[in-house]
Design a protein around this motif. Sequence first.
Motif, PDB file in Angstrom:
ATOM      1  N   PRO A 234      53.457 120.170 -27.136  1.00 12.71           N
ATOM      2  CA  PRO A 234      54.259 118.869 -27.921  1.00 12.71           C
ATOM      3  C   PRO A 234      53.651 117.603 -27.489  1.00 12.71           C
ATOM      4  CG  PRO A 234      55.857 120.754 -27.430  1.00 12.71           C
ATOM      5  CD  PRO A 234      54.669 120.884 -26.644  1.00 12.71           C
ATOM      6  N   GLU A 235      53.532 116.698 -28.068  1.00 13.66           N
ATOM      7  CA  GLU A 235      53.325 115.225 -27.647  1.00 13.66           C
ATOM      8  C   GLU A 235      54.364 114.705 -26.372  1.00 13.66           C
ATOM      9  OE1 GLU A 235      50.622 112.017 -27.100  1.00 13.66           O
ATOM     10  OE2 GLU A 235      50.435 113.992 -28.365  1.00 13.66           O
ATOM     11  N   GLN A 236      55.391 115.008 -26.842  1.00 15.59           N
ATOM     12  CA  GLN A 236      56.539 114.532 -25.672  1.00 15.59           C
ATOM     13  C   GLN A 236      56.285 115.336 -24.387  1.00 15.59           C
ATOM     14  OE1 GLN A 236      60.370 115.463 -26.567  1.00 15.59           O
ATOM     15  NE2 GLN A 236      61.269 114.032 -24.966  1.00 15.59           N
ATOM     16  N   THR A 237      55.904 116.634 -24.326  1.00 16.06           N
ATOM     17  CA  THR A 237      55.634 117.337 -22.975  1.00 16.06           C
ATOM     18  C   THR A 237      54.183 116.732 -22.351  1.00 16.06           C
ATOM     19  OG1 THR A 237      56.766 119.288 -23.865  1.00 16.06           O
ATOM     20  CG2 THR A 237      55.304 119.604 -21.907  1.00 16.06           C
ATOM     21  N   ARG A 238      53.347 116.714 -23.245  1.00 14.78           N
ATOM     22  CA  ARG A 238      52.034 115.846 -22.793  1.00 14.78           C
ATOM     23  C   ARG A 238      52.418 114.552 -22.119  1.00 14.78           C
ATOM     24  NH1 ARG A 238      49.662 117.774 -27.764  1.00 14.78           N
ATOM     25  NH2 ARG A 238      49.207 115.734 -28.326  1.00 14.78           N
ATOM     26  N   ASN A 239      53.327 113.733 -22.755  1.00 18.55           N
ATOM     27  CA  ASN A 239      53.420 112.370 -22.107  1.00 18.55           C
ATOM     28  C   ASN A 239      54.222 112.705 -20.662  1.00 18.55           C
ATOM     29  OD1 ASN A 239      52.267 110.622 -23.954  1.00 18.55           O
ATOM     30  ND2 ASN A 239      54.236 110.468 -25.022  1.00 18.55           N
ATOM     31  N   GLN A 240      55.071 113.647 -20.684  1.00 21.04           N
ATOM     32  CA  GLN A 240      55.713 113.850 -19.317  1.00 21.04           C
ATOM     33  C   GLN A 240      54.852 114.257 -18.480  1.00 21.04           C
ATOM     34  OE1 GLN A 240      58.763 116.810 -20.739  1.00 21.04           O
ATOM     35  NE2 GLN A 240      60.129 115.232 -21.567  1.00 21.04           N
ATOM     36  N   LEU A 241      53.837 115.096 -18.752  1.00 26.39           N
ATOM     37  CA  LEU A 241      52.806 115.395 -17.691  1.00 26.39           C
ATOM     38  C   LEU A 241      52.073 114.342 -17.065  1.00 26.39           C
ATOM     39  CD1 LEU A 241      51.859 119.134 -18.931  1.00 26.39           C
ATOM     40  CD2 LEU A 241      53.022 118.771 -16.923  1.00 26.39           C
ATOM     41  N   ARG A 242      51.533 113.431 -18.012  1.00 27.60           N
ATOM     42  CA  ARG A 242      50.724 112.424 -17.645  1.00 27.60           C
ATOM     43  C   ARG A 242      51.549 111.320 -16.961  1.00 27.60           C
ATOM     44  NH1 ARG A 242      49.542 112.101 -23.842  1.00 27.60           N
ATOM     45  NH2 ARG A 242      47.499 113.246 -24.243  1.00 27.60           N
ATOM     46  N   LEU A 243      52.808 111.259 -17.236  1.00 26.76           N
ATOM     47  CA  LEU A 243      53.672 110.273 -16.338  1.00 26.76           C
ATOM     48  C   LEU A 243      53.789 110.704 -14.775  1.00 26.76           C
ATOM     49  CD1 LEU A 243      56.307 109.363 -19.043  1.00 26.76           C
ATOM     50  CD2 LEU A 243      54.568 107.854 -18.015  1.00 26.76           C
ATOM     51  N   ARG A 244      54.096 112.227 -14.855  1.00 23.62           N
ATOM     52  CA  ARG A 244      54.254 112.790 -13.494  1.00 23.62           C
ATOM     53  C   ARG A 244      52.918 112.734 -12.776  1.00 23.62           C
ATOM     54  NH1 ARG A 244      58.041 116.105 -12.112  1.00 23.62           N
ATOM     55  NH2 ARG A 244      59.066 114.828 -13.355  1.00 23.62           N
ATOM     56  N   ARG A 245      51.687 112.928 -13.432  1.00 23.73           N
ATOM     57  CA  ARG A 245      50.242 112.988 -12.793  1.00 23.73           C
ATOM     58  C   ARG A 245      50.245 111.536 -12.392  1.00 23.73           C
ATOM     59  NH1 ARG A 245      47.023 116.449 -17.293  1.00 23.73           N
ATOM     60  NH2 ARG A 245      47.454 118.369 -16.813  1.00 23.73           N
ATOM     61  N   ALA A 246      50.323 110.553 -13.153  1.00 20.40           N
ATOM     62  CA  ALA A 246      50.022 109.288 -12.733  1.00 20.40           C
ATOM     63  C   ALA A 246      50.822 108.869 -11.380  1.00 20.40           C
ATOM     64  CB  ALA A 246      50.450 108.283 -13.697  1.00 20.40           C
ATOM     65  N   GLY A 247      52.138 109.222 -11.439  1.00 21.64           N
ATOM     66  CA  GLY A 247      52.891 108.823 -10.260  1.00 21.64           C
ATOM     67  C   GLY A 247      52.274 109.704  -8.865  1.00 21.64           C
ATOM     68  N   VAL A 248      51.998 111.011  -9.280  1.00 23.09           N
ATOM     69  CA  VAL A 248      51.389 111.614  -7.923  1.00 23.09           C
ATOM     70  C   VAL A 248      50.075 111.359  -7.389  1.00 23.09           C
ATOM     71  CG1 VAL A 248      50.510 114.143  -7.246  1.00 23.09           C
ATOM     72  CG2 VAL A 248      52.706 113.775  -8.278  1.00 23.09           C
ATOM     73  N   TRP A 249      49.038 111.001  -8.390  1.00 24.32           N
ATOM     74  CA  TRP A 249      47.933 110.495  -7.992  1.00 24.32           C
ATOM     75  C   TRP A 249      47.868 109.012  -7.497  1.00 24.32           C
ATOM     76  CZ3 TRP A 249      43.535 113.317  -7.236  1.00 24.32           C
ATOM     77  CH2 TRP A 249      43.729 114.346  -7.970  1.00 24.32           C
ATOM     78  N   ALA A 250      48.985 108.302  -7.682  1.00 21.84           N
ATOM     79  CA  ALA A 250      49.028 107.032  -7.146  1.00 21.84           C
ATOM     80  C   ALA A 250      49.699 107.186  -5.761  1.00 21.84           C
ATOM     81  CB  ALA A 250      50.064 106.131  -7.868  1.00 21.84           C
ATOM     82  N   SER A 251      50.406 108.012  -5.453  1.00 25.20           N
ATOM     83  CA  SER A 251      50.785 108.368  -4.001  1.00 25.20           C
ATOM     84  C   SER A 251      49.647 108.868  -3.415  1.00 25.20           C
ATOM     85  CB  SER A 251      52.092 109.511  -4.220  1.00 25.20           C
ATOM     86  OG  SER A 251      52.300 109.817  -2.766  1.00 25.20           O
ATOM     87  N   LEU A 252      48.907 109.617  -3.804  1.00 28.36           N
ATOM     88  CA  LEU A 252      47.801 110.179  -3.275  1.00 28.36           C
ATOM     89  C   LEU A 252      46.538 109.055  -2.903  1.00 28.36           C
ATOM     90  CD1 LEU A 252      46.718 113.646  -5.102  1.00 28.36           C
ATOM     91  CD2 LEU A 252      47.208 113.329  -2.432  1.00 28.36           C
ATOM     92  N   ALA A 253      46.417 108.008  -3.722  1.00 30.39           N
ATOM     93  CA  ALA A 253      45.788 107.125  -3.566  1.00 30.39           C
ATOM     94  C   ALA A 253      45.998 106.571  -2.258  1.00 30.39           C
ATOM     95  CB  ALA A 253      45.607 105.817  -4.641  1.00 30.39           C
TER      96      ALA A 253
END
Length: 475
Positions: A234-253
């Motif tokens: 569902p689009e809501q779940t895809r959004n939740q995954l995108r937001l979590r990925r964004a935060g994790v990859w920002a920390s990795l940077a």
Amino acid sequence: MLFTMLATMAIVTQDQAALRAGARESAAQQAVLWRGDALEVRGRRLDYLQVWDHRRERGGFVRASQVRVTELQPAEAPELLSVLRFVRDTPGAEALGVAYAAAYLQAVPPAQLGPEVFDAIGTLADRLARRAAMKPGQSSSATIAAHLEVVKFYGVAIGGTERDGQLQPCYDGEAFRRVLALPSSAEQRARAALGLTRHDCVDTSLSPVQRLPLDQWRAQVLDQLSAEQFASLPEQTRNQLRLRRAGVWASLAYQQTRRHEPAAAAAAAQRALGELAAVNKTELSDDDRAAYQEAAMRVSASRWAAEAEPTPAAAGLAIRTEAGQPGETCVQLVDARQPQARPLASRCTYGLVWAASARANPAGNALALAVQPLDTWRELWVFRRQGKDWVVDALPPAANGPELGYLEFAGWVPGSDRLLVARESKVEGRVKRSFEVLKPDTGGQAEKSAAAPDQIAAFARWQDPAWKRQTVSLR
């Protein structure tokens, strides 16, 4: 995950049920039982069951109407699973749901065991941990504490990490790991990935050496879904995954920049920006909007990792960096026309110095620079001339912190050392975003402030084009 093996199991369905010494209401109360408590049935007398409570090592009698009895036979497994499906989405019934999951695991034949029960256990445990993190009333606190003890009996571990001087309860994620190890559906894998990668459950006491592999593991967990599985969500779940990925990859940077891996850091920052940009903002719930704000702040804090290093200035102010004490970077302000001359000003930091962010004002008497002490906190340093001397002002996103936030340069006001900034922070659970005109010598206090840049005339005239093109604050 350990569950007590019982011949006949009675699951307590009501909070504060009484375990009595005899089969009558007037009998002495031996203990207070809570929803989800498991009792071994040893007999029946009138409308009471004679039971043994293994958690408390105590026997007694409990009203039959306050429990549900199961023989833990394979024939009962479908019924137990049906009840589990019902209570898994019922707030406040987490301990009861874990009890039914325990009964189902004992009753179901091994060949029929699938990921659904572990998905339910993980969901229930994660929700109970979130409830424990809230600030309920005294009676609710007692109930939650009791439910935590109940699920602990079944082997469900909810520990805690310290954040900002407070204990943050978190589920250890064992059931979610089992979901990922089994042939699970896309939605089950998505829930497991989100449950295992919560930002607020990362131990803030981890050293940089420990934090990098953790963030790399979180990124791998979030990327376990194939493109086909991700598209089926569902689009809501895809959004939740995108937001979590964004935060994790920002920390990795941030972590990879600390390790002097600029190519990896730039790729991580670009990935974080891409995940944030891919969020469908029309499909955000109220809770997801709060997560979107937090993800944007995390990405903005580390976004300079995606920018190229500046070319040496031909004239005017510039900065150069050199190593100080172990782990320390010293920033020197220099006149680009006389690079070998004595630095105009110098200051050292254990944070990341984003040299690509340096912006001097047209008058040549001030320069702004982004410095990031933590992966979620970016400050603005302003070098400015004061009489014949130079001073450095370190301006934080908020007076209280650090928790989550950034303060970034947005332009210079000609003819002065005033500058335009974008500020966003989360402190004590509250998020604030503003666009301001400020003078550095005021300690970061704004002369003008607004919720949008078009509400301040100076932004329309003097905002930096590069800032407008790169910033996350104008989302």
